[in-house]
Design a protein around this motif. Structure first.
Motif, PDB file in Angstrom:
ATOM      1  N   GLU A 183      44.863  54.381  39.756  1.00  0.00           N
ATOM      2  CA  GLU A 183      44.327  52.943  40.004  1.00  0.00           C
ATOM      3  C   GLU A 183      45.246  52.020  39.191  1.00  0.00           C
ATOM      4  O   GLU A 183      45.705  52.316  38.003  1.00  0.00           O
ATOM      5  CB  GLU A 183      42.682  53.205  39.569  1.00  0.00           C
ATOM      6  CG  GLU A 183      42.561  53.515  37.793  1.00  0.00           C
ATOM      7  CD  GLU A 183      41.199  53.858  37.380  1.00  0.00           C
ATOM      8  OE1 GLU A 183      40.517  52.835  37.767  1.00  0.00           O
ATOM      9  OE2 GLU A 183      41.017  54.633  36.816  1.00  0.00           O
ATOM     10  N   GLY A 184      44.553  50.826  39.534  1.00  0.00           N
ATOM     11  CA  GLY A 184      45.499  49.928  38.630  1.00  0.00           C
ATOM     12  C   GLY A 184      45.064  48.308  39.221  1.00  0.00           C
ATOM     13  O   GLY A 184      44.390  48.185  40.178  1.00  0.00           O
ATOM     14  N   LEU A 185      46.045  47.461  38.891  1.00  0.00           N
ATOM     15  CA  LEU A 185      45.733  46.120  39.465  1.00  0.00           C
ATOM     16  C   LEU A 185      46.589  45.893  40.994  1.00  0.00           C
ATOM     17  O   LEU A 185      47.594  46.685  41.066  1.00  0.00           O
ATOM     18  CB  LEU A 185      46.803  45.250  38.357  1.00  0.00           C
ATOM     19  CG  LEU A 185      45.926  44.588  37.299  1.00  0.00           C
ATOM     20  CD1 LEU A 185      46.813  43.722  36.175  1.00  0.00           C
ATOM     21  CD2 LEU A 185      44.513  44.008  37.526  1.00  0.00           C
ATOM     22  N   ASN A 186      45.553  45.261  41.611  1.00  0.00           N
ATOM     23  CA  ASN A 186      46.289  45.245  43.141  1.00  0.00           C
ATOM     24  C   ASN A 186      47.399  44.241  43.164  1.00  0.00           C
ATOM     25  O   ASN A 186      46.790  42.896  43.040  1.00  0.00           O
ATOM     26  CB  ASN A 186      45.086  45.050  43.987  1.00  0.00           C
ATOM     27  CG  ASN A 186      45.636  45.205  45.649  1.00  0.00           C
ATOM     28  OD1 ASN A 186      46.879  45.141  45.844  1.00  0.00           O
ATOM     29  ND2 ASN A 186      44.444  45.609  46.258  1.00  0.00           N
ATOM     30  N   SER A 190      44.250  40.615  45.392  1.00  0.00           N
ATOM     31  CA  SER A 190      43.571  40.327  43.897  1.00  0.00           C
ATOM     32  C   SER A 190      42.660  41.699  43.906  1.00  0.00           C
ATOM     33  O   SER A 190      41.900  42.046  44.917  1.00  0.00           O
ATOM     34  CB  SER A 190      43.130  38.902  43.909  1.00  0.00           C
ATOM     35  OG  SER A 190      41.898  38.878  44.674  1.00  0.00           O
ATOM     36  N   TRP A 192      41.202  45.191  41.740  1.00  0.00           N
ATOM     37  CA  TRP A 192      41.645  46.454  41.211  1.00  0.00           C
ATOM     38  C   TRP A 192      41.559  47.332  42.120  1.00  0.00           C
ATOM     39  O   TRP A 192      40.472  47.574  42.871  1.00  0.00           O
ATOM     40  CB  TRP A 192      40.476  46.904  40.002  1.00  0.00           C
ATOM     41  CG  TRP A 192      40.755  48.179  39.425  1.00  0.00           C
ATOM     42  CD1 TRP A 192      40.405  49.466  39.317  1.00  0.00           C
ATOM     43  CD2 TRP A 192      41.700  48.121  38.086  1.00  0.00           C
ATOM     44  NE1 TRP A 192      40.837  50.197  38.375  1.00  0.00           N
ATOM     45  CE2 TRP A 192      41.764  49.319  37.373  1.00  0.00           C
ATOM     46  CE3 TRP A 192      42.635  47.091  37.409  1.00  0.00           C
ATOM     47  CZ2 TRP A 192      42.450  49.923  36.579  1.00  0.00           C
ATOM     48  CZ3 TRP A 192      43.235  47.596  36.528  1.00  0.00           C
ATOM     49  CH2 TRP A 192      43.379  48.787  35.833  1.00  0.00           C
ATOM     50  N   TYR A 193      42.506  48.596  42.198  1.00  0.00           N
ATOM     51  CA  TYR A 193      42.663  49.452  43.506  1.00  0.00           C
ATOM     52  C   TYR A 193      42.132  51.026  42.705  1.00  0.00           C
ATOM     53  O   TYR A 193      42.560  51.026  41.712  1.00  0.00           O
ATOM     54  CB  TYR A 193      43.813  49.313  44.163  1.00  0.00           C
ATOM     55  CG  TYR A 193      45.111  50.044  43.575  1.00  0.00           C
ATOM     56  CD1 TYR A 193      45.294  51.336  43.635  1.00  0.00           C
ATOM     57  CD2 TYR A 193      46.008  49.260  42.764  1.00  0.00           C
ATOM     58  CE1 TYR A 193      46.304  51.874  42.787  1.00  0.00           C
ATOM     59  CE2 TYR A 193      46.984  49.966  42.187  1.00  0.00           C
ATOM     60  CZ  TYR A 193      47.328  51.166  42.191  1.00  0.00           C
ATOM     61  OH  TYR A 193      48.056  51.920  41.453  1.00  0.00           O
ATOM     62  N   ASN A 206      39.176  48.772  46.896  1.00  0.00           N
ATOM     63  CA  ASN A 206      39.611  47.675  46.021  1.00  0.00           C
ATOM     64  C   ASN A 206      38.363  47.127  45.591  1.00  0.00           C
ATOM     65  O   ASN A 206      37.318  46.852  46.379  1.00  0.00           O
ATOM     66  CB  ASN A 206      40.205  46.506  47.134  1.00  0.00           C
ATOM     67  CG  ASN A 206      41.060  45.648  46.076  1.00  0.00           C
ATOM     68  OD1 ASN A 206      42.153  46.175  45.725  1.00  0.00           O
ATOM     69  ND2 ASN A 206      40.580  44.182  46.154  1.00  0.00           N
ATOM     70  N   THR A 209      37.065  43.748  40.056  1.00  0.00           N
ATOM     71  CA  THR A 209      37.536  43.824  38.843  1.00  0.00           C
ATOM     72  C   THR A 209      37.726  45.314  38.118  1.00  0.00           C
ATOM     73  O   THR A 209      36.983  46.155  38.987  1.00  0.00           O
ATOM     74  CB  THR A 209      36.673  42.945  37.605  1.00  0.00           C
ATOM     75  OG1 THR A 209      35.429  43.909  37.539  1.00  0.00           O
ATOM     76  CG2 THR A 209      36.643  41.596  38.010  1.00  0.00           C
ATOM     77  N   LYS A 210      38.195  45.861  37.120  1.00  0.00           N
ATOM     78  CA  LYS A 210      38.322  47.182  37.128  1.00  0.00           C
ATOM     79  C   LYS A 210      37.026  47.946  36.825  1.00  0.00           C
ATOM     80  O   LYS A 210      36.783  49.162  37.312  1.00  0.00           O
ATOM     81  CB  LYS A 210      39.224  47.140  35.517  1.00  0.00           C
ATOM     82  CG  LYS A 210      39.221  48.690  35.164  1.00  0.00           C
ATOM     83  CD  LYS A 210      40.065  48.718  33.555  1.00  0.00           C
ATOM     84  CE  LYS A 210      40.151  50.033  33.384  1.00  0.00           C
ATOM     85  NZ  LYS A 210      40.863  50.215  31.992  1.00  0.00           N
ATOM     86  N   ASN A 211      36.041  47.221  36.596  1.00  0.00           N
ATOM     87  CA  ASN A 211      34.700  47.573  36.297  1.00  0.00           C
ATOM     88  C   ASN A 211      33.541  47.206  37.109  1.00  0.00           C
ATOM     89  O   ASN A 211      32.458  47.085  36.918  1.00  0.00           O
ATOM     90  CB  ASN A 211      33.972  47.911  34.815  1.00  0.00           C
ATOM     91  CG  ASN A 211      35.038  48.546  34.008  1.00  0.00           C
ATOM     92  OD1 ASN A 211      35.121  49.613  34.086  1.00  0.00           O
ATOM     93  ND2 ASN A 211      35.516  47.859  32.752  1.00  0.00           N
TER      94      ASN A 211
END
Length: 222
Positions: A183-186, A190, A192-193, A206, A209-211
């Motif tokens: 997981e991480g920034l897409n 735009s 978080w994946y 996707n 945001t992260k949460n």
């Protein structure tokens, strides 16, 4: 298949001002009606759909009404038959312990067509798509399900599901199907994946945001 503006008699008295003539056999009037479905107002595309008043009865576009009530509409030209069917495509995607079992077969639980399905078979079963377009590859969409036909034989190469159909939080997702493989920034889109694997298939979620809240998932073969 040609699109048909089909009517459903509502049986209420109406008044209007603009006359319309259909096949030189009936006289009807355009009626600027508004629609509410379970308390939610829906705007009608006046370029594609109209409401008519004929002899005091309202004729509304059946496809617009049926799809906003979660049903598929099909028209069979040879038999002149209009069919309306309820479908899981309009329901929230079920995330449960069986999710990866279906994903490992290139499918989404409750949906009969998966990766590799024939384009014509899908159209025959579900009717004409509600929307078409392209995200690098041509897609046809029914409700929040986007089917991509990137293979030479125009079979399904990937499926994307978005909107309210897959609106879970990241925490809810992880509690049900577990921690992702990555997981991480897409960097492409735009957000978080979250990346999972199921047999020969990849599943990407996707979130905004992260949460945050899941915006869509993508299922495709590795």
């Amino acid at each position: 298949m040609k699109k048909f503006v089909l009517g459903l008699i509502c049986g209420i008295g109406l008044t209007a001002t603009t006359a319309v003539y259909a096949v030189d056999t009936i006289q009807a009037y355009l009626f600027p009606a508004k629609f509410e479905f379970n308390g939610v107002t829906k705007e009608m595309n006046n370029k594609e759909y109209v409401v008519l008043n004929h002899n005091g009865h309202a004729y509304v576009p059946i496809r617009f009404v049926a799809e906003n009530m979660g049903a598929l509409v099909k028209y069979e030209d040879t038999t002149k038959t209009i069919s309306i069917e309820q479908t899981n495509l309009s329901k929230k995607l079920p995330l449960d312990k069986d999710f990866f079992s279906y994903a490992s077969e290139g499918k989404i639980k409750g949906i009969e067509f998966g990766i590799g399905s024939n384009k014509n078979d899908i159209i025959q079963k579900w009717g004409e798509p509600q929307k078409t377009g392209s995200w690098q590859t041509q897609y046809f969409s029914w409700f929040d399900y986007y089917y991509f036909f990137g293979n030479p034989d125009e079979s399904v190469s990937a499926i994307r599901v978005g909107g309210d159909t897959v609106k879970y939080t990241v925490d809810e997702l992880k509690k049900v199907i577990g921690e992702p493989k990555d997981e991480g920034l897409n960097d492409v889109e735009s957000g978080w994946y979250l990346y999972y694997e199921a047999g020969d298939y990849q599943v990407f979620f996707n979130a905004d945001t992260k949460n945050g809240v899941i915006k869509y998932l993508t299922l495709k073969k590795r």
